[in-house]
Design a protein around this motif. Structure first.
Motif, PDB file in Angstrom:
ATOM      1  N   ARG A   9       0.824  -1.192   0.000  1.00 49.33           N
ATOM      2  CA  ARG A   9       0.000   0.000   0.000  1.00 49.33           C
ATOM      3  C   ARG A   9       0.870   1.258   0.000  1.00 49.33           C
ATOM      4  O   ARG A   9       0.492   2.282  -0.550  1.00 49.33           O
ATOM      5  CB  ARG A   9      -0.910   0.017   1.224  1.00 49.33           C
ATOM      6  CG  ARG A   9      -2.028  -0.998   1.199  1.00 49.33           C
ATOM      7  CD  ARG A   9      -3.019  -0.734   0.040  1.00 49.33           C
ATOM      8  NE  ARG A   9      -3.440   0.657  -0.051  1.00 49.33           N
ATOM      9  CZ  ARG A   9      -4.423   1.191   0.653  1.00 49.33           C
ATOM     10  NH1 ARG A   9      -5.080   0.446   1.525  1.00 49.33           N
ATOM     11  NH2 ARG A   9      -4.749   2.459   0.498  1.00 49.33           N
ATOM     12  N   TYR A  35      -2.289   2.636 -13.755  1.00 50.52           N
ATOM     13  CA  TYR A  35      -2.349   4.095 -13.866  1.00 50.52           C
ATOM     14  C   TYR A  35      -1.353   4.720 -12.897  1.00 50.52           C
ATOM     15  O   TYR A  35      -1.079   4.180 -11.825  1.00 50.52           O
ATOM     16  CB  TYR A  35      -3.737   4.621 -13.505  1.00 50.52           C
ATOM     17  CG  TYR A  35      -4.836   4.257 -14.458  1.00 50.52           C
ATOM     18  CD1 TYR A  35      -5.587   3.101 -14.288  1.00 50.52           C
ATOM     19  CD2 TYR A  35      -5.148   5.085 -15.532  1.00 50.52           C
ATOM     20  CE1 TYR A  35      -6.613   2.772 -15.164  1.00 50.52           C
ATOM     21  CE2 TYR A  35      -6.173   4.769 -16.410  1.00 50.52           C
ATOM     22  CZ  TYR A  35      -6.903   3.616 -16.224  1.00 50.52           C
ATOM     23  OH  TYR A  35      -7.921   3.302 -17.090  1.00 50.52           O
ATOM     24  N   GLN A  37      -1.076   8.238 -10.763  1.00 53.51           N
ATOM     25  CA  GLN A  37      -1.834   9.417 -10.373  1.00 53.51           C
ATOM     26  C   GLN A  37      -0.965  10.311  -9.494  1.00 53.51           C
ATOM     27  O   GLN A  37      -0.676   9.982  -8.345  1.00 53.51           O
ATOM     28  CB  GLN A  37      -3.111   9.042  -9.635  1.00 53.51           C
ATOM     29  CG  GLN A  37      -4.005  10.245  -9.341  1.00 53.51           C
ATOM     30  CD  GLN A  37      -5.335   9.871  -8.728  1.00 53.51           C
ATOM     31  OE1 GLN A  37      -5.473   8.833  -8.091  1.00 53.51           O
ATOM     32  NE2 GLN A  37      -6.341  10.715  -8.936  1.00 53.51           N
ATOM     33  N   LEU A  91      -2.210   3.064  -9.457  1.00 52.54           N
ATOM     34  CA  LEU A  91      -3.505   2.392  -9.366  1.00 52.54           C
ATOM     35  C   LEU A  91      -3.586   1.259 -10.372  1.00 52.54           C
ATOM     36  O   LEU A  91      -3.166   1.402 -11.519  1.00 52.54           O
ATOM     37  CB  LEU A  91      -4.637   3.383  -9.662  1.00 52.54           C
ATOM     38  CG  LEU A  91      -4.842   4.525  -8.678  1.00 52.54           C
ATOM     39  CD1 LEU A  91      -5.734   5.599  -9.292  1.00 52.54           C
ATOM     40  CD2 LEU A  91      -5.467   4.008  -7.390  1.00 52.54           C
ATOM     41  N   PHE A 107     -11.260  -0.263  -9.547  1.00 53.36           N
ATOM     42  CA  PHE A 107      -9.925   0.137  -9.119  1.00 53.36           C
ATOM     43  C   PHE A 107      -9.535  -0.496  -7.789  1.00 53.36           C
ATOM     44  O   PHE A 107     -10.378  -0.690  -6.903  1.00 53.36           O
ATOM     45  CB  PHE A 107      -9.835   1.654  -8.971  1.00 53.36           C
ATOM     46  CG  PHE A 107      -9.790   2.391 -10.282  1.00 53.36           C
ATOM     47  CD1 PHE A 107     -10.948   2.665 -10.975  1.00 53.36           C
ATOM     48  CD2 PHE A 107      -8.571   2.794 -10.812  1.00 53.36           C
ATOM     49  CE1 PHE A 107     -10.904   3.344 -12.189  1.00 53.36           C
ATOM     50  CE2 PHE A 107      -8.516   3.472 -12.019  1.00 53.36           C
ATOM     51  CZ  PHE A 107      -9.682   3.746 -12.708  1.00 53.36           C
ATOM     52  N   GLY A 108      -8.249  -0.766  -7.669  1.00 47.90           N
ATOM     53  CA  GLY A 108      -7.695  -1.164  -6.390  1.00 47.90           C
ATOM     54  C   GLY A 108      -7.412   0.066  -5.536  1.00 47.90           C
ATOM     55  O   GLY A 108      -7.599   1.201  -5.994  1.00 47.90           O
ATOM     56  N   PRO A 109      -6.937  -0.136  -4.305  1.00 50.51           N
ATOM     57  CA  PRO A 109      -6.689   0.991  -3.394  1.00 50.51           C
ATOM     58  C   PRO A 109      -5.455   1.805  -3.758  1.00 50.51           C
ATOM     59  O   PRO A 109      -5.286   2.920  -3.277  1.00 50.51           O
ATOM     60  CB  PRO A 109      -6.515   0.313  -2.042  1.00 50.51           C
ATOM     61  CG  PRO A 109      -5.999  -1.044  -2.390  1.00 50.51           C
ATOM     62  CD  PRO A 109      -6.676  -1.417  -3.672  1.00 50.51           C
ATOM     63  N   ARG A 112       1.000   3.947  -2.799  1.00 51.16           N
ATOM     64  CA  ARG A 112       1.584   5.294  -2.740  1.00 51.16           C
ATOM     65  C   ARG A 112       3.096   5.172  -2.685  1.00 51.16           C
ATOM     66  O   ARG A 112       3.644   4.647  -1.714  1.00 51.16           O
ATOM     67  CB  ARG A 112       1.076   6.062  -1.525  1.00 51.16           C
ATOM     68  CG  ARG A 112       1.665   7.477  -1.421  1.00 51.16           C
ATOM     69  CD  ARG A 112       1.038   8.266  -0.295  1.00 51.16           C
ATOM     70  NE  ARG A 112      -0.372   8.505  -0.517  1.00 51.16           N
ATOM     71  CZ  ARG A 112      -0.863   9.469  -1.285  1.00 51.16           C
ATOM     72  NH1 ARG A 112      -0.044  10.323  -1.887  1.00 51.16           N
ATOM     73  NH2 ARG A 112      -2.158   9.619  -1.420  1.00 51.16           N
TER      74      ARG A 112
END
Lengths: 116, 115
Positions: A9, A35, A37, A91, A107-109, A112
């Motif tokens: 995560r 993706y 972001q 993502l 979408f997954g979480p 980061r």
């Protein structure tokens, strides 16, 4: 129905290091997307798979990014070497393919990534 | 060039009030338009999806409209709640000459609902 799973995560690395992200799509979803972001922006498509074939990787920085989807299920996205500007949320999404139209994306979480 | 423009960039409203978010696109040939809600730290979640022949679709307090002639869409939120605070992203898909599809994301509108 289980959703799209992603790991890790969170990840913090130094520039020039390597990192890999993992995605497990919803069972039966033929299409998988990665993706990027950046904070305050909408997601930017990096790569799209249809089963285990690449449909669109036109915005993938191929000198440092790579992705694979072996056996048409799970996928990994790798960055080697990382740059400061790679700091973003990555993502993963998946979708069914109905009548030739990639329909609803789930979408997954996200992961980061912080590059220091 | 295929583009999706959203406005406003951010919006602050009081709880209980209504608001409307705008999406203009230049994507063609048009396939479908979706609105997503993205809470902080989470992936986007679909609210509505509309094809060319649909001009309105509701999902609870969310109502999306589509004008395919003017290439505009709006998302109307009724009786806003604190939990509506999120980014709202407009996404448009286009059919490619090769037979595939290309999906273009807007930058999103950041909505803040205050008590």
């Amino acid at each position: 129905e289980a959703g799209v799973a992603q790991s890790p995560r969170y990840k913090i690395i130094e520039k020039r290091q390597s990192v890999a992200f993992w995605c497990n799509p919803i069972s039966g979803h033929a299409t998988l997307y990665w993706y990027q972001q950046i904070l305050g922006q909408g997601p930017k498509l990096l790569i799209q798979f249809q089963n285990n074939g690449v449909v669109d990787d036109s915005q993938l920085p191929k000198d440092r990014f790579s992705a694979e989807r072996l056996k048409g299920v799970d996928s990994t996205l790798k960055i080697q070497p990382a740059k400061l500007e790679d700091s973003a949320v990555y993502l993963c999404a998946s979708s069914l393919f109905r009548n030739g139209n990639p329909y609803e994306q789930y979408f997954g979480p996200g992961t980061r990534l912080t590059v220091t | 060039k295929n583009q999706v423009e959203q406005s406003p960039q951010s919006l602050i409203i009081l709880e209980g009030k209504n608001c409307t978010l705008q999406c203009n696109y230049t994507v063609s040939p048009f396939s479908n338009l979706r609105w997503y809600k993205q809470d902080t730290g989470r992936g986007p979640v679909s609210l509505t999806i509309m094809t060319f022949s649909e001009n309105t679709k509701s999902n609870g307090r969310y109502t999306a409209t589509l004008d395919a002639d003017t290439k505009q869409s709006s998302l109307h939120i009724t009786a806003s709640q604190l939990s509506d605070s999120a980014s709202y992203i407009c996404v448009v898909s286009a059919m490619m000459p090769t037979g595939g599809f290309k999906t273009i994301f807007g930058a999103g509108t950041r909505l803040f609902v205050k008590a």
